[in-house]
Enzyme design. Structure first.
Site, PDB file in Angstrom:
ATOM      1  N   LYS A 202       0.830  -1.285  -0.218  1.00 22.42           N
ATOM      2  CA  LYS A 202      -0.077   0.007   0.022  1.00 22.42           C
ATOM      3  C   LYS A 202       0.909   1.248   0.120  1.00 22.42           C
ATOM      4  O   LYS A 202       0.333   2.548  -0.387  1.00 22.42           O
ATOM      5  CB  LYS A 202      -0.934   0.193   1.146  1.00 22.42           C
ATOM      6  CG  LYS A 202      -1.806  -1.150   1.435  1.00 22.42           C
ATOM      7  CD  LYS A 202      -2.463  -1.080   2.707  1.00 22.42           C
ATOM      8  CE  LYS A 202      -3.431  -2.319   3.216  1.00 22.42           C
ATOM      9  NZ  LYS A 202      -3.907  -2.281   4.426  1.00 22.42           N
TER      10      LYS A 202
ATOM     11  N   GLU B 197       8.031   2.927  -6.182  1.00 17.43           N
ATOM     12  CA  GLU B 197       8.077   2.283  -4.948  1.00 17.43           C
ATOM     13  C   GLU B 197       8.412   3.637  -4.010  1.00 17.43           C
ATOM     14  O   GLU B 197       8.612   4.498  -4.086  1.00 17.43           O
ATOM     15  CB  GLU B 197       9.482   1.635  -4.791  1.00 17.43           C
ATOM     16  CG  GLU B 197       9.351   0.040  -4.715  1.00 17.43           C
ATOM     17  CD  GLU B 197       8.963  -0.383  -3.522  1.00 17.43           C
ATOM     18  OE1 GLU B 197       8.159   0.204  -2.608  1.00 17.43           O
ATOM     19  OE2 GLU B 197       9.114  -1.775  -3.399  1.00 17.43           O
ATOM     20  N   ASP B 198       7.525   3.166  -2.711  1.00 14.64           N
ATOM     21  CA  ASP B 198       7.686   4.242  -1.718  1.00 14.64           C
ATOM     22  C   ASP B 198       9.106   4.318  -0.915  1.00 14.64           C
ATOM     23  O   ASP B 198       9.952   5.537  -0.801  1.00 14.64           O
ATOM     24  CB  ASP B 198       6.686   4.073  -0.554  1.00 14.64           C
ATOM     25  CG  ASP B 198       6.907   2.447  -0.126  1.00 14.64           C
ATOM     26  OD1 ASP B 198       7.523   1.528  -0.453  1.00 14.64           O
ATOM     27  OD2 ASP B 198       6.141   2.074   0.876  1.00 14.64           O
TER      28      ASP B 198
ATOM     29  N   ASP C  94      14.789  -0.259   1.556  1.00 16.21           N
ATOM     30  CA  ASP C  94      15.629  -0.566   2.650  1.00 16.21           C
ATOM     31  C   ASP C  94      16.581  -1.489   2.384  1.00 16.21           C
ATOM     32  O   ASP C  94      17.679  -1.005   2.094  1.00 16.21           O
ATOM     33  CB  ASP C  94      14.632  -0.836   3.849  1.00 16.21           C
ATOM     34  CG  ASP C  94      15.082  -0.934   5.044  1.00 16.21           C
ATOM     35  OD1 ASP C  94      16.502  -0.649   5.295  1.00 16.21           O
ATOM     36  OD2 ASP C  94      14.563  -1.389   6.138  1.00 16.21           O
TER      37      ASP C  94
ATOM     38  N   PHE D 105      13.408   4.262  10.945  1.00 14.63           N
ATOM     39  CA  PHE D 105      11.972   3.799  10.684  1.00 14.63           C
ATOM     40  C   PHE D 105      11.281   5.071  10.406  1.00 14.63           C
ATOM     41  O   PHE D 105      11.078   5.750  11.456  1.00 14.63           O
ATOM     42  CB  PHE D 105      11.437   3.063  11.735  1.00 14.63           C
ATOM     43  CG  PHE D 105      10.406   2.254  10.995  1.00 14.63           C
ATOM     44  CD1 PHE D 105      10.152   0.997  10.247  1.00 14.63           C
ATOM     45  CD2 PHE D 105       8.886   2.707  11.359  1.00 14.63           C
ATOM     46  CE1 PHE D 105       9.061   0.529   9.564  1.00 14.63           C
ATOM     47  CE2 PHE D 105       7.596   2.206  10.818  1.00 14.63           C
ATOM     48  CZ  PHE D 105       7.815   1.056  10.125  1.00 14.63           C
TER      49      PHE D 105
ATOM     50  N   ARG E 223      -0.016   6.720   7.431  1.00 17.81           N
ATOM     51  CA  ARG E 223      -0.007   6.786   5.991  1.00 17.81           C
ATOM     52  C   ARG E 223      -0.476   8.296   5.462  1.00 17.81           C
ATOM     53  O   ARG E 223      -0.133   8.587   4.515  1.00 17.81           O
ATOM     54  CB  ARG E 223      -0.808   5.567   5.141  1.00 17.81           C
ATOM     55  CG  ARG E 223      -0.181   4.139   5.509  1.00 17.81           C
ATOM     56  CD  ARG E 223      -0.962   3.212   4.509  1.00 17.81           C
ATOM     57  NE  ARG E 223      -0.960   1.995   4.917  1.00 17.81           N
ATOM     58  CZ  ARG E 223       0.056   1.137   4.597  1.00 17.81           C
ATOM     59  NH1 ARG E 223       1.094   1.821   4.158  1.00 17.81           N
ATOM     60  NH2 ARG E 223       0.136  -0.157   5.041  1.00 17.81           N
TER      61      ARG E 223
HETATM   62  P1  5GP Z   1      13.213  -3.764   1.655  1.00 19.84           P
HETATM   63  O1  5GP Z   1      12.769  -5.281   1.258  1.00 19.84           O
HETATM   64  O2  5GP Z   1      13.955  -3.022   0.768  1.00 19.84           O
HETATM   65  O3  5GP Z   1      14.081  -4.084   2.961  1.00 19.84           O
HETATM   66  O4  5GP Z   1      12.033  -3.108   2.207  1.00 19.84           O
HETATM   67  C1  5GP Z   1      11.112  -2.610   1.456  1.00 19.84           C
HETATM   68  C2  5GP Z   1       9.443  -2.276   2.108  1.00 19.84           C
HETATM   69  O5  5GP Z   1       9.624  -2.309   3.537  1.00 19.84           O
HETATM   70  C3  5GP Z   1       9.062  -1.042   1.819  1.00 19.84           C
HETATM   71  O6  5GP Z   1       8.232  -1.105   0.500  1.00 19.84           O
HETATM   72  C4  5GP Z   1       8.234  -0.772   3.007  1.00 19.84           C
HETATM   73  O7  5GP Z   1       6.910  -1.364   2.884  1.00 19.84           O
HETATM   74  C5  5GP Z   1       9.018  -1.383   4.053  1.00 19.84           C
HETATM   75  N1  5GP Z   1       9.719  -0.225   4.754  1.00 19.84           N
HETATM   76  C6  5GP Z   1      11.320  -0.190   4.708  1.00 19.84           C
HETATM   77  N2  5GP Z   1      11.633   0.761   5.643  1.00 19.84           N
HETATM   78  C7  5GP Z   1      10.348   1.321   6.125  1.00 19.84           C
HETATM   79  C8  5GP Z   1      10.428   2.531   6.915  1.00 19.84           C
HETATM   80  O8  5GP Z   1      11.328   3.098   7.457  1.00 19.84           O
HETATM   81  N3  5GP Z   1       9.118   2.553   7.278  1.00 19.84           N
HETATM   82  C9  5GP Z   1       7.976   2.056   6.811  1.00 19.84           C
HETATM   83  N4  5GP Z   1       6.944   2.292   7.094  1.00 19.84           N
HETATM   84  N5  5GP Z   1       8.253   1.151   6.010  1.00 19.84           N
HETATM   85  C10 5GP Z   1       9.313   0.549   5.621  1.00 19.84           C
END
Ligand code: 5GP
Length: 183
Positions: free
Chosen positions: A47, A103-104, A107, A156, A169
């Site tokens: 989302k 993508e938002d 990480d 975070f 959100r």
């Molecule tokens: P990755 O696979 O790159 O570690 O994680 C990506 C997903 O983890 C993002 O699409 C998001 O949903 C979630 N995510 C990673 N870091 C954060 C953060 O700092 N805050 C939030 N709310 N979600 C995060």
């Protein structure tokens, strides 16, 4: 929602509403130029990316179409599990299409690398990534981001589509969640 609506829940502002607006205008101009004369499909990852998607498409001048995917890798916590599951697949057949993943946040990069491979294997004409936020750990894996909003520190964050336990959100800016909220 503004930061002043939930002052005790936030530790620090990382990106203001004004900074987001200015950055999107800049990125949209680059995307318009790069895809001029091409049929572009934007794919947002739900989302979290829904707010970014909605602002980005409206900043574009070219004709585009949109589609959505839902994948999960996080659950209700704050740590990446590395496990990606498709909760909702695309409605569009992307064979031969120019696809831009919206993508938002990146990480660990695990979600995005997985998604890139999954969509590429469907025979796209091209595939690129537009990510609003990127954390330092993303540098450890190969995640090619053509259109990047902001590099942010390893904290975070919530707001602008990003949640903690489905909340925040609707916050207009991007802020670090106060540790006491998830302690
Ligand atoms: P990755 O696979 O790159 O570690 O994680 C990506 C997903 O983890 C993002 O699409 C998001 O949903 C979630 N995510 C990673 N870091 C954060 C953060 O700092 N805050 C939030 N709310 N979600 C995060």
């Amino acid at each position: 929602m503004r930061e002043s609506d939930v002052p005790d829940d936030l530790a620090e502002t990382l990106v203001t509403e004004e900074q987001i607006t200015a950055k999107i205008a800049e990125l949209a101009a680059a995307i318009d130029a790069d895809y001029a004369g091409k049929d572009l499909l934007l794919v947002a990852v739900l989302k979290g990316a829904f707010v970014y998607m909605s602002d980005l498409v409206r900043a574009l001048s070219g004709q585009v179409t949109v589609d959505f995917m839902a994948v999960s890798s996080y659950g209700a916590g704050t740590r990446s599990s590395g496990v990606v599951k498709i909760n909702k697949d695309l409605d569009t057949d992307i064979t031969g299409r120019h696809v831009l993943i919206v993508e938002d946040i990146i990480d660990s990069g695990l979600t995005l690398s997985w998604l890139l491979e999954n969509l590429r294997s469907r025979g796209v004409a091209s595939i690129e990534v537009a990510a609003l936020l990127r954390k330092p750990d993303a540098a450890k894996v190969q995640v090619p981001v053509k259109y990047l909003g902001f590099d942010i520190p390893n904290a975070f964050v919530v707001g602008y589509g990003l949640d903690y336990a489905e909340k925040y959100r609707n916050l207009r800016s991007i802020a670090v969640l106060a540790p006491h909220v998830y302690a």
